[in-house]
Write a protein that holds these residues in place. Structure first.
Motif, PDB file in Angstrom:
ATOM      1  N   ILE A  59       0.978  -1.202  -0.031  1.00 27.15           N
ATOM      2  CA  ILE A  59      -0.049  -0.021   0.014  1.00 27.15           C
ATOM      3  C   ILE A  59       0.726   1.309   0.014  1.00 27.15           C
ATOM      4  N   HIS A  60       0.286   2.102  -0.849  1.00 27.57           N
ATOM      5  CA  HIS A  60       1.138   3.487  -0.675  1.00 27.57           C
ATOM      6  C   HIS A  60       1.136   4.098   0.873  1.00 27.57           C
ATOM      7  N   LEU A  61       2.655   4.672   0.961  1.00 32.37           N
ATOM      8  CA  LEU A  61       2.378   5.258   2.429  1.00 32.37           C
ATOM      9  C   LEU A  61       1.415   6.370   2.712  1.00 32.37           C
ATOM     10  N   ASP A  62       1.335   7.023   1.610  1.00 35.96           N
ATOM     11  CA  ASP A  62       0.008   8.197   2.095  1.00 35.96           C
ATOM     12  C   ASP A  62      -1.171   7.678   2.233  1.00 35.96           C
ATOM     13  N   ALA A  63      -1.575   6.346   2.143  1.00 30.96           N
ATOM     14  CA  ALA A  63      -2.679   5.982   2.094  1.00 30.96           C
ATOM     15  C   ALA A  63      -2.903   4.960   3.538  1.00 30.96           C
ATOM     16  N   LEU A  64      -1.982   4.880   4.172  1.00 29.12           N
ATOM     17  CA  LEU A  64      -1.853   3.870   5.385  1.00 29.12           C
ATOM     18  C   LEU A  64      -3.178   4.162   6.235  1.00 29.12           C
ATOM     19  N   GLU A  65      -3.208   5.313   6.533  1.00 30.29           N
ATOM     20  CA  GLU A  65      -4.631   5.836   7.459  1.00 30.29           C
ATOM     21  C   GLU A  65      -5.949   5.647   6.914  1.00 30.29           C
ATOM     22  N   ILE A  66      -5.908   5.529   5.678  1.00 30.77           N
ATOM     23  CA  ILE A  66      -7.257   5.195   4.880  1.00 30.77           C
ATOM     24  C   ILE A  66      -7.676   3.969   4.949  1.00 30.77           C
ATOM     25  N   VAL A  67      -6.316   2.868   4.440  1.00 30.55           N
ATOM     26  CA  VAL A  67      -6.571   1.513   4.662  1.00 30.55           C
ATOM     27  C   VAL A  67      -6.963   0.772   5.870  1.00 30.55           C
ATOM     28  N   ARG A  68      -6.325   1.570   6.969  1.00 31.80           N
ATOM     29  CA  ARG A  68      -6.334   0.588   8.193  1.00 31.80           C
ATOM     30  C   ARG A  68      -7.756   0.333   8.822  1.00 31.80           C
ATOM     31  N   PRO A  69      -8.864   1.402   8.914  1.00 33.02           N
ATOM     32  CA  PRO A  69     -10.057   1.000   9.148  1.00 33.02           C
ATOM     33  C   PRO A  69     -10.502  -0.065   8.067  1.00 33.02           C
ATOM     34  N   LEU A  70     -10.298  -0.007   6.869  1.00 31.74           N
ATOM     35  CA  LEU A  70     -10.823  -1.008   5.832  1.00 31.74           C
ATOM     36  C   LEU A  70     -10.349  -2.311   6.271  1.00 31.74           C
ATOM     37  N   TYR A  71      -9.199  -2.465   6.582  1.00 22.73           N
ATOM     38  CA  TYR A  71      -8.510  -3.725   6.895  1.00 22.73           C
ATOM     39  C   TYR A  71      -9.082  -4.306   8.171  1.00 22.73           C
ATOM     40  N   ARG A  72      -9.443  -3.350   9.112  1.00 27.30           N
ATOM     41  CA  ARG A  72      -9.935  -3.556  10.578  1.00 27.30           C
ATOM     42  C   ARG A  72     -11.301  -4.255  10.420  1.00 27.30           C
ATOM     43  N   GLU A  73     -11.932  -3.639   9.429  1.00 27.38           N
ATOM     44  CA  GLU A  73     -13.648  -4.179   9.294  1.00 27.38           C
ATOM     45  C   GLU A  73     -13.309  -5.509   8.428  1.00 27.38           C
TER      46      GLU A  73
END
Lengths: 98, 98
Positions: A10-24
Motif C-alpha cells: 500500500i502507498h505510504l500516504d494511504a496507510l490511515e485510509i486503509v487501516r479501518p478498511l483492514y480492520r473491518e
C-alpha cells in the motif's frame, strides 16, 4: 486444510485510509463460520506491506470468503491504494510425521 | 510478539533429501522452550517452495533459535540445495482493536 498467505503493498500516504478498511475486513472475516484463522500482520521493515496469514478447511471455503459481501466491498477499496500488485500463496501443511 | 515468514526455494531433484532435514528442524524447534509456533507449509503450485510460519515472543527468542545446534547444523544442509536465496519477513500484528 488450506493455508494462505496474501500480501498487499500500500502507498505510504494511504496507510490511515486503509487501516479501518483492514480492520473491518478482519473482523467480519473472522466471523465467517468456515474461517479457521485470518490474521493480519505488518512488515517491520517495509511500512505498507501487509501480510494475511489465513487458514480455511478447503478451497471451497476460501471461495465463499472471496465471494462475501465484505470481501467484495472492502478489497477494491483497499486495492485502490496499492503501490504494486498483491500476491497470494495457497499452501499445504508439510507432513512432519511419517 | 514477533511473527516470521521464512521462505526456501529448493531444487526439485533434492526434495527427498531435504524432507527429513526439514522434519528434524521442525520437530526440534517446536521443542524449544521459547517457540510459540513453527509450522512448515508447501506452495501448492510451486514444488520446492517451502514456507515457515513462525511465532516467537520477541527478537531475542528468534536469535536464540538461530543460534541453536539444530538450526546451525540443519539449515546449511538444506541451503546446499537451494535454487534461489531464501527470504524472511519479520512482522508485527496489525492492531484490530482501537
Amino acid at each position: 486444510m488450506l493455508k494462505v498467505i496474501a500480501q498487499d503493498f500500500i502507498h505510504l500516504d494511504a496507510l490511515e485510509i486503509v487501516r479501518p478498511l483492514y480492520r473491518e475486513l478482519v473482523e467480519l472475516t473472522q466471523r465467517e463460520p468456515l474461517c479457521i484463522a485470518y490474521d493480519l500482520f505488518e512488515n517491520q521493515k517495509d511500512p505498507g506491506h501487509f501480510i494475511f496469514v489465513e487458514e480455511w478447511p478447503d478451497r471451497a471455503a476460501l471461495d465463499i470468503h472471496c465471494a462475501s459481501e465484505h470481501f467484495r466491498r472492502l478489497v477494491p477499496l483497499i486495492n485502490a491504494h496499492q503501490r504494486q500488485d498483491g500476491t497470494f500463496i495457497l499452501m499445504d501443511r508439510f507432513q512432519v510425521g511419517e
